[in-house]
Design an enzyme around this catalytic site. Structure first.
Site, PDB file in Angstrom:
ATOM      1  N   CYS A  98       0.865  -1.178   0.000  1.00 40.19           N
ATOM      2  CA  CYS A  98       0.000   0.000   0.000  1.00 40.19           C
ATOM      3  C   CYS A  98       0.901   1.226   0.000  1.00 40.19           C
ATOM      4  CB  CYS A  98      -0.889  -0.023   1.243  1.00 40.19           C
ATOM      5  SG  CYS A  98      -1.740   1.543   1.536  1.00 40.19           S
ATOM      6  N   CYS A 102      -3.289   7.525  -1.835  1.00 38.03           N
ATOM      7  CA  CYS A 102      -4.609   7.601  -2.480  1.00 38.03           C
ATOM      8  C   CYS A 102      -5.685   8.099  -1.526  1.00 38.03           C
ATOM      9  CB  CYS A 102      -5.030   6.223  -2.991  1.00 38.03           C
ATOM     10  SG  CYS A 102      -3.685   5.191  -3.494  1.00 38.03           S
ATOM     11  N   THR A 189      -3.106   4.363   7.656  1.00 34.73           N
ATOM     12  CA  THR A 189      -1.949   3.976   6.845  1.00 34.73           C
ATOM     13  C   THR A 189      -1.299   5.239   6.300  1.00 34.73           C
ATOM     14  OG1 THR A 189      -3.376   2.192   6.084  1.00 34.73           O
ATOM     15  CG2 THR A 189      -1.202   2.337   5.088  1.00 34.73           C
ATOM     16  N   GLU A 255       0.474   1.253   9.705  1.00 31.23           N
ATOM     17  CA  GLU A 255      -0.718   1.920  10.223  1.00 31.23           C
ATOM     18  C   GLU A 255      -0.463   2.489  11.613  1.00 31.23           C
ATOM     19  OE1 GLU A 255      -0.857  -1.080   8.670  1.00 31.23           O
ATOM     20  OE2 GLU A 255      -1.773  -0.214   6.883  1.00 31.23           O
ATOM     21  N   HIS A 290     -12.668   5.544  -2.785  1.00 28.05           N
ATOM     22  CA  HIS A 290     -11.641   4.609  -2.298  1.00 28.05           C
ATOM     23  C   HIS A 290     -11.961   3.170  -2.706  1.00 28.05           C
ATOM     24  CE1 HIS A 290      -7.811   4.537  -0.471  1.00 28.05           C
ATOM     25  NE2 HIS A 290      -8.125   3.599   0.397  1.00 28.05           N
ATOM     26  N   TYR A 294      -9.390   0.553  -5.024  1.00 29.29           N
ATOM     27  CA  TYR A 294      -8.982  -0.835  -4.797  1.00 29.29           C
ATOM     28  C   TYR A 294      -9.006  -1.675  -6.079  1.00 29.29           C
ATOM     29  CZ  TYR A 294      -8.622  -0.617   0.294  1.00 29.29           C
ATOM     30  OH  TYR A 294      -8.206  -0.338   1.567  1.00 29.29           O
ATOM     31  N   CYS A 297      -5.072  -0.566  -7.050  1.00 28.98           N
ATOM     32  CA  CYS A 297      -3.898  -0.900  -6.225  1.00 28.98           C
ATOM     33  C   CYS A 297      -3.797  -2.392  -5.940  1.00 28.98           C
ATOM     34  CB  CYS A 297      -3.904  -0.091  -4.935  1.00 28.98           C
ATOM     35  SG  CYS A 297      -5.023  -0.676  -3.654  1.00 28.98           S
ATOM     36  N   GLU A 445      -6.552  -5.662   4.502  1.00 28.48           N
ATOM     37  CA  GLU A 445      -7.033  -4.378   4.001  1.00 28.48           C
ATOM     38  C   GLU A 445      -8.035  -4.583   2.863  1.00 28.48           C
ATOM     39  OE1 GLU A 445      -4.467  -1.534   1.906  1.00 28.48           O
ATOM     40  OE2 GLU A 445      -4.918  -0.160   3.526  1.00 28.48           O
TER      41      GLU A 445
HETATM   42 FE1  SF4 Z   1      -3.304   1.881  -0.077  1.00 26.96          FE
HETATM   43 FE2  SF4 Z   1      -4.717   0.959  -2.110  1.00 26.96          FE
HETATM   44 FE3  SF4 Z   1      -5.832   2.675  -0.386  1.00 26.96          FE
HETATM   45 FE4  SF4 Z   1      -3.923   3.440  -2.138  1.00 26.96          FE
HETATM   46  S1  SF4 Z   1      -5.989   2.679  -2.618  1.00 26.96           S
HETATM   47  S2  SF4 Z   1      -4.049   3.977  -0.001  1.00 26.96           S
HETATM   48  S3  SF4 Z   1      -2.596   1.669  -2.181  1.00 26.96           S
HETATM   49  S4  SF4 Z   1      -5.141   0.611   0.041  1.00 26.96           S
HETATM   50 FE    FE Z   2      -6.768   1.473   2.067  1.00 19.45          FE
END
Ligand code: SF4
Ligand code: FE
Length: 488
Positions: A98, A102, A189, A255, A290, A294, A297, A445
């Site tokens: 991660c 983002c 995070t 985190e 968000h 996902y 990422c 996650e």
């Molecule tokens: Fe982390 Fe994925 Fe969230 Fe970006 S989108 S902060 S890489 S979990």
């Molecule tokens: Fe996340």
């Protein structure tokens, strides 16, 4: 735009209040457990300066007309939303972790449209405050930590039903020049790698919960903010100077529980303050963005895991077995399904009244619902292909040992032509992604980040338009028509 090195220096200069293992630590830049997490964010700066990634990593600001890092951008089209997902897949491939930045991007995009609509209804001036913040974020190329999740205490109660009111972050004092807030945000995070923390409410608030409907931004080293680092499986391997045992020694994600201990927020930093009717919109939009993220990422990290599984099959000499080939096909199918959802909710994006683009919320929630499942299956198949040695292999120190090393070389060898050390490196990478520090980012996650599965199911129920589907069925079945010839 900052270079990666400039970014690291900018974080090193901050005076963050961070605690780990019961001790205060100096900061992410110089701590072996925190540094890999900083390196992942650094990659978002490094890649922005590489010509081959310019199109995905950078964009022209609609505010200044200058070239900026896409992580500070407000999406201006469906194409922007698609490029965001592609950028995230790329960074997942490059870091296998991660990379944290983002959350701030998604928080900024949610606040851009929500503050605009709140001002239109209530005559507030939050959008102006937010634009000011956004300009600085773009100008200074900030990493912003989006802080949503409250600790929530008794889940059977909302914010106002808790015996301790601090279990949801809230305003404890209103002054002419600003507010004082108290509470905590969990699972943050990247907070140790961020310049700013952008706080949002965690759920839709109702009348009577005005003190909890609050959004603002502050530098992470503001007085009264401190962080307690969360433990991860295998985290102290990073202290042992054995890169192989870590599996991915360069990158990671960390985190923290972030405490806001009576923190003052000046008026100009406030983006919501008591307008309960807009807390739900903010939460819903942030969650939507968000959940789209996902689909980028986790797919990028999945690419690395699928590659590792294919490679370990080669190293083990099992690559020709039909069931191994089929498992790799299944992993690819699952991973690309996640990507399809990320691209689909972006392609169906539309402009809000502020001009900022938002994803299709139903498809974004379907995307994240799949993410709560498919990485677990991909992980299961990777473990199947890897074999038990991924959890029973000796340490790097044994491999380097004068007496033991030659025995490990001899007995843990796979096919001819592949060094035992390389086979062990690969197995440790798979261990890292499925059970180690990176499993926080890839497995758990995937379940809970951007909202636990039930949160998506609530949104899917709300957005699924079952009534329309009933009408479709009635029309086809002829329900309500007086006879087969009648079209009314
Ligand atoms: Fe982390 Fe994925 Fe969230 Fe970006 S989108 S902060 S890489 S979990
Ligand atoms: Fe996340």
């Amino acid at each position: 735009m900052m270079t990666g090195d400039q970014y690291v220096e900018s974080i090193r200069k901050m005076k963050m209040d961070i605690y780990m293992f019961g001790e205060k630590v100096s900061g992410a830049a110089d701590n072996p457990i925190l540094r890999p997490s900083l390196n992942s964010v650094k990659a978002t700066y490094d890649l922005a300066h590489m010509p081959e990634y310019e199109d995905l990593m950078t964009v022209t600001s609609h505010l200044s007309g200058k070239k900026i890092n896409r992580f500070c951008h407000i999406h201006q089209s469906a194409e922007d939303l698609i490029k965001k997902v592609k950028m995230q897949r790329l960074l997942g491939q490059k870091t296998a972790s991660c990379y944290q930045r983002c959350v701030g991007m998604d928080a900024m995009n949610s606040l851009y449209s929500t503050t605009f609509e709140c001002d239109a209804k209530h005559g507030t001036a939050y959008h102006k405050n937010f634009l000011n913040f956004l300009k600085q974020a773009q100008e200074n190329d900030w990493t912003v930590d989006g802080a949503m999740t409250d600790t929530k205490g008794d889940r059977g109660q909302g914010p106002s039903g808790q015996s301790d009111p601090d279990l949801y972050l809230h305003v404890v004092e209103r002054r002419p020049d600003g507010i004082v807030v108290r509470g905590a945000k969990a699972h943050q995070t990247g907070i140790t790698n961020s310049h700013q923390v952008l706080v949002m409410p965690t759920v839709a608030m109702k009348p009577g919960e005005e003190d909890y409907a609050v959004s603002f931004s502050l530098p992470v080293d503001t007085k009264g903010i401190f962080m307690i680092i969360g433990r991860q499986s295998c985290d102290t391997r990073k202290l042992e100077n054995t890169a192989i045992d870590v599996g991915n020694s360069e990158f990671g994600g960390v985190e923290a529980l972030v405490i806001f201990d009576n923190v003052f927020v000046p008026n100009e930093n406030i983006f919501l303050n008591g307008e309960v009717d807009f807390s739900g919109m903010l939460v819903e939009r942030f969650a939507g963005y968000h959940r789209q993220s996902y689909g980028g990422c986790k797919v990028g990290v999945g690419d690395v895991l699928i590659g590792a599984a294919a490679l370990v099959a080669d190293y083990n000499g099992a690559h020709k077995a039909s069931h191994v080939k089929d498992k790799l096909i299944e992993m690819t199918h699952l991973n690309e399904t996640l990507y399809s959802c990320g691209i689909a909710c972006s392609s169906e994006g539309y402009a809000t009244s502020s001009g900022g683009y938002i994803i299709d919320l139903l498809l974004a929630n379907v995307c994240k619902q799949n993410v709560t499942r498919f990485p677990y299956e991909i992980t299961r198949l990777a473990e199947d292909i890897a074999g038990g040695l991924m959890v029973t292999a000796p340490s790097e120190k044994d491999l380097r040992h004068e007496k033991l090393g030659p025995y490990i070389e001899k007995y843990l060898k796979g096919v001819d032509g592949v060094a035992t050390e390389d086979r062990l490196k690969l197995l440790r990478l798979i261990e890292n992604l499925t059970l180690g520090t990176a499993a926080v980012g890839y497995r758990t996650e995937s379940m809970h980040g951007a909202g636990s599965p039930q949160a998506q199911r609530i949104m899917i129920a709300r957005q699924g338009n079952i009534d329309h589907k009933k009408e479709l069925a009635k029309a086809i079945a002829g329900i309500g028509r007086c006879c087969s010839d009648c079209k009314k």
